[in-house]
Design a protein around this motif. Structure first.
Motif, PDB file in Angstrom:
ATOM      1  N   LEU A   1       2.285   2.001  -3.372  1.00 50.05           N
ATOM      2  CA  LEU A   1       1.338   2.448  -4.403  1.00 50.05           C
ATOM      3  C   LEU A   1       0.717   3.800  -4.071  1.00 50.05           C
ATOM      4  CD1 LEU A   1      -0.474  -0.954  -5.084  1.00 50.05           C
ATOM      5  CD2 LEU A   1       1.276   0.148  -6.494  1.00 50.05           C
TER       6      LEU A   1
ATOM      7  N   LYS B   1       2.825  11.777   6.347  1.00 48.85           N
ATOM      8  CA  LYS B   1       1.517  11.477   5.765  1.00 48.85           C
ATOM      9  C   LYS B   1       1.555  10.141   5.035  1.00 48.85           C
ATOM     10  CE  LYS B   1       0.487  16.306   4.730  1.00 48.85           C
ATOM     11  NZ  LYS B   1       0.253  17.250   3.631  1.00 48.85           N
ATOM     12  N   PRO B   2       1.449   9.035   5.756  1.00 48.41           N
ATOM     13  CA  PRO B   2       1.421   7.741   5.077  1.00 48.41           C
ATOM     14  C   PRO B   2       0.111   7.577   4.320  1.00 48.41           C
ATOM     15  CG  PRO B   2       1.050   7.461   7.432  1.00 48.41           C
ATOM     16  CD  PRO B   2       1.367   8.914   7.219  1.00 48.41           C
ATOM     17  N   LEU B   3       0.166   6.830   3.211  1.00 51.28           N
ATOM     18  CA  LEU B   3      -1.026   6.497   2.438  1.00 51.28           C
ATOM     19  C   LEU B   3      -1.833   7.738   2.065  1.00 51.28           C
ATOM     20  CD1 LEU B   3      -2.140   3.435   4.616  1.00 51.28           C
ATOM     21  CD2 LEU B   3      -0.533   3.461   2.729  1.00 51.28           C
ATOM     22  N   ASN B   4      -1.137   8.748   1.581  1.00 54.20           N
ATOM     23  CA  ASN B   4      -1.789  10.029   1.309  1.00 54.20           C
ATOM     24  C   ASN B   4      -2.742   9.953   0.121  1.00 54.20           C
ATOM     25  OD1 ASN B   4      -2.313  12.702   1.759  1.00 54.20           O
ATOM     26  ND2 ASN B   4      -0.649  13.413   0.476  1.00 54.20           N
ATOM     27  N   HIS B   5      -2.232   9.557  -1.036  1.00 53.82           N
ATOM     28  CA  HIS B   5      -3.127   9.302  -2.158  1.00 53.82           C
ATOM     29  C   HIS B   5      -2.484   8.334  -3.141  1.00 53.82           C
ATOM     30  CE1 HIS B   5      -0.863  12.902  -3.601  1.00 53.82           C
ATOM     31  NE2 HIS B   5      -0.834  12.208  -4.706  1.00 53.82           N
ATOM     32  N   PHE B   6      -3.363   7.666  -3.867  1.00 54.42           N
ATOM     33  CA  PHE B   6      -2.916   6.607  -4.777  1.00 54.42           C
ATOM     34  C   PHE B   6      -2.106   7.187  -5.936  1.00 54.42           C
ATOM     35  CE2 PHE B   6      -3.777   3.669  -8.369  1.00 54.42           C
ATOM     36  CZ  PHE B   6      -3.220   2.526  -7.819  1.00 54.42           C
TER      37      PHE B   6
ATOM     38  N   SER C   1       4.650   9.846   2.990  1.00 52.47           N
ATOM     39  CA  SER C   1       5.831  10.335   3.677  1.00 52.47           C
ATOM     40  C   SER C   1       5.729   9.879   5.120  1.00 52.47           C
ATOM     41  CB  SER C   1       5.895  11.858   3.608  1.00 52.47           C
ATOM     42  OG  SER C   1       4.844  12.417   4.354  1.00 52.47           O
TER      43      SER C   1
ATOM     44  N   GLY D   1      -5.384   8.375   4.393  1.00 53.58           N
ATOM     45  CA  GLY D   1      -4.371   9.420   4.538  1.00 53.58           C
ATOM     46  C   GLY D   1      -4.623  10.300   5.728  1.00 53.58           C
ATOM     47  N   SER D   2      -3.534  10.677   6.395  1.00 54.77           N
ATOM     48  CA  SER D   2      -3.677  11.562   7.545  1.00 54.77           C
ATOM     49  C   SER D   2      -3.029  12.896   7.229  1.00 54.77           C
ATOM     50  CB  SER D   2      -3.012  10.943   8.778  1.00 54.77           C
ATOM     51  OG  SER D   2      -1.655  10.738   8.531  1.00 54.77           O
TER      52      SER D   2
ATOM     53  N   ALA E   1       0.835  -1.210   0.000  1.00 55.35           N
ATOM     54  CA  ALA E   1       0.000   0.000   0.000  1.00 55.35           C
ATOM     55  C   ALA E   1       0.868   1.258   0.000  1.00 55.35           C
ATOM     56  CB  ALA E   1      -0.916  -0.009   1.222  1.00 55.35           C
TER      57      ALA E   1
END
Lengths: 289, 429
Positions: free
Chosen positions: A33, A40-45, A37, B11-12, A30
């Motif tokens: 893809l 901000k993990p998993l910010n946008h695809f 950062s 997202g955070s 995840a």
């Protein structure tokens, strides 16, 4: 009469695998893809952008080759040296003894301390080796000053630190060779080399191949010593993949997405090489059987 | 692909809180413990100098945790992002400001500072560092604590012995370095070039030369100009001076550089101004009374010395703090003139003036002795400011990676700078 084992007994194992393997792997994919950062993990695809970014890094692709060369060389050299030392220790007779314990010292020393010690020894001014180089007419010689030199130094230090591991396992493996077989070979007039190749080696080969695989994986993972001694330099000469991934994820802008992509690529490379070595091991052991 | 929306939803966003305009700038904080996460070289200033004074002044307690300079920003971000929220006050790198703000790790102090400017004494902060250290996109996130610039220190005893004069241009610097290294035959080196491959070290060495040749990292519109003539000259200088420098520049970090200079092994070192205190401390230096200092040399067509804000720190308040009142009072107190003077005057504290009244004071001049002229010239001038937007540390690391390849001879100066320019162009587009 057979008894059914309740399926729920597998639950702890399944939970363990899910927690320690499945979840981290999914999270890693995840991250790879997404724009991620540290903040901000998993910010946008972002699709495969992180993989493009990984290969666009001037350090990453070369690091895969360097890591592979490093791992293969140290796996071969440490295994051969370890086996040779173990044979000598066995030939001496008795147990591992004080000499054997001394051989283990590099292995049980914290890698950071190993790095600091070698860095002090190799310091070009005032270092432990500086006077030695001067005495043999190499004043000012600094093995860490060139890319090739620094890479070779890391190889030597790693071999110095991890050969005892190979020695330990090889010594134990040699203990399973039946003395009467060795005695028979000697009585039959076999040379020591022939005795080793026809009697000893078939018995210890499975263990020694395990050493090769383990040393290979350990070689791929080298990090601490590298950070302390060369920090990947000079230039990118000693920037092996774990260090590059660390720099991508935990330095600069903490680009965890690209670091995750690099980790996945690195994992594939390590897996591929380890598969080849494991296949070689299976073939060799089968041939020796 | 199917789970992209779900991932996006995870997202955070970093959130920034603003400090109340009524938050205190002083007061009593008996037995309130403030936890500080600070740059490792600053530990002495907080733990040994400020903590006892803070206790006397307010009854409060300072608990100081040090982080290595190269992990400081990440640890500060992690403290907030992980939810740990252990720390109240951050001693932060100014070029990490963008990343810290993006992460929501620093409290917005704009309103509080505006409402309390007189009490805090904002007019006393050095103009050259106040905005660069604290201002981002129109908002202030800290108060300046350590006014870091570089000047050129030299060993006067070695200069006398080898009959050379202090250099004012980079060409003269090369000549001096070569003569001393050649004549000393290994007993000393003409130059110490700090080249460890991190922005704080190799970055400083390059940027010192860049300013000397009259260049900038970014132009007035914020566009990178890393392939300028000045930039090429600066990197060429770094490459060409290496043979005359303490071996081997790419391996020289703070410890090696400082040790070599203070032990008399190296004749010239461009470094932070607090070296003046170390050099004059006979317990740590073999060159006490036998050194000098100059503004950084100039080169090419440039004839005006100019330094750079190499590193530099502010004090900010963590958004996770549970002691906001004590934290606001502390950062105002710690950056006030009396405290800035005492930490700037303490050997080993690693702090340089952040205030004009300290820089211009006799007390400070007395402790830095011969370095006072170039220090004042640097901090009162128009020093080069490093980028500080989000992502700046990564850009700077990319730059020093390319510089190292040139210094190491792996690629040409031109290629290294073009690669850096391309990287910066993309990132700052």
């Amino acid at each position: 009469m057979s008894q059914r084992v309740p399926r729920w007994l597998a639950a702890p194992a399944i939970a363990g695998v899910a927690l320690l393997l499945v979840y981290p792997t999914i999270y890693l994919v995840a991250l790879a893809l997404t724009k991620s950062s540290l903040a901000k993990p998993l910010n946008h695809f972002t699709g495969l952008d992180n993989f493009s970014g990984a290969f666009a890094s001037p350090a990453f692709t070369p690091s895969l080759w360097k890591s592979t060369i490093f791992a293969v060389v140290v796996a071969v050299v440490t295994t051969l040296l370890g086996l040779a030392i173990a044979v000598l220790l066995r030939h001496r007779g008795g147990g591992f003894g004080v000499v054997g314990a001394l051989f283990l010292l590099p292995l049980v020393t914290a890698p950071v301390l190993v790095g600091v010690a070698w860095k002090l020894l190799l310091a070009p001014v005032g270092g432990g080796f500086a006077n030695l180089f001067k005495a043999i007419g190499l004043e000012g010689f600094n093995p860490l000053g060139s890319g090739v030199g620094a890479f070779v130094v890391l190889l030597v230090i790693h071999v110095w630190q991890w050969t005892p591991f190979a020695t330990l396992i090889a010594f134990a493996a040699l203990g399973v060779v039946r003395p009467e077989l060795l005695e028979s070979a000697r009585i039959d007039g076999a040379t020591p080399w022939r005795t080793f190749t026809t009697v000893t080696w078939p018995a210890i080969a499975p263990s020694i191949w395990v050493v090769v695989v383990l040393e290979l994986v350990i070689g791929y993972k080298v990090f601490d010593v590298l950070v302390v001694i060369t920090a990947g330099g000079p230039g990118f000469s000693t920037s092996l993949s774990p260090f590059v991934i660390y720099q991508t994820g935990l330095r600069g802008s903490f680009d965890m997405g690209t670091a995750a992509a690099q980790t996945l690529v690195f994992g594939v490379v390590v897996g591929a090489v380890a598969t080849v070595v494991t296949a070689l091991r299976a073939r060799a052991v089968k041939a020796d059987a | 692909m199917a789970f992209a929306p779900a991932l996006a939803a995870c997202g955070s966003e970093g959130s920034t809180t603003a400090l109340s305009t009524t938050a205190p700038t002083g007061g009593r904080f008996d037995d309130v413990t403030l936890k500080l996460l600070v740059n490792q070289p600053h530990v002495t200033s907080f733990r040994d100098v400020l903590a006892p004074k803070w206790k006397d002044a307010t009854g409060g307690i300072l608990e100081v945790t040090a982080a290595p300079y190269d992990q400081l920003t990440s640890k500060q971000i992690l403290d907030v992002q992980s939810g740990t929220g252990e720390f109240d006050v951050f001693d932060y790198f100014y070029f990490g400001l963008g990343d810290l703000v993006e992460a929501g790790a620093l409290t917005d102090l704009t309103g509080w500072i505006d409402a309390n400017g007189d009490k805090i004494g904002t007019s006393g902060y050095l103009k050259s560092i106040y905005d660069p250290y604290t201002l981002l996109d129109g908002k202030r996130y800290g108060l300046p604590y350590d006014g870091d610039v570089h000047i050129l220190f030299y060993n006067a005893e070695l200069f006398d012995r080898y009959k050379v004069a202090p250099p004012t241009t980079w060409d003269e610097y090369d000549d001096v370095a070569a003569k001393i290294t050649t004549d000393a035959k290994g007993s000393a080196y003409g130059a110490i070039v700090s080249g460890q491959q991190v922005p704080m070290i190799l970055g400083c060495s390059y940027i010192n030369r860049l300013t000397g040749y009259g260049g900038n990292l970014l132009d007035a519109n914020g566009k990178p100009e890393l392939t300028s003539d000045a930039s090429v000259a600066a990197l060429n200088h770094l490459v060409k001076v290496s043979p005359a420098a303490l071996p081997t520049p790419l391996q020289i970090g703070f410890d090696q550089a400082n040790t070599a200079f203070l032990s008399g092994q190296g004749a010239m070192l461009d470094t932070w101004t607090d070296m003046a205190l170390r050099a004059e401390d006979p317990t740590a230096s073999k060159i006490a009374g036998k050194w000098g200092a100059l503004s950084l040399p100039v080169g090419g067509a440039n004839t005006t010395p100019r330094t750079a804000l190499d590193a530099g720190f502010g004090l900010g308040i963590s958004t996770a703090t549970k002691n906001q009142d004590a934290a606001s009072a502390f950062i105002a107190w710690a950056t006030a003139a009396p405290q800035n003077l005492v930490v700037s005057s303490t050997p080993g504290a690693g702090i340089d003036p952040a205030r004009g009244e300290v820089l211009d004071s006799d007390g400070y001049a007395k402790v830095v002795t011969k370095a006072i002229g170039p220090i004042r010239e640097g901090l009162n001038g128009n020093p080069l400011v490093w980028p500080k937007t989000a992502g700046a540390p990564q850009l700077l690391q990319g730059l020093v990676d390319q510089i190292a390849l040139a210094v190491n001879g792996t690629q040409t100066v031109q290629q290294s700078l073009e690669n850096s320019q391309n990287q910066w162009d993309k990132a700052l587009a």
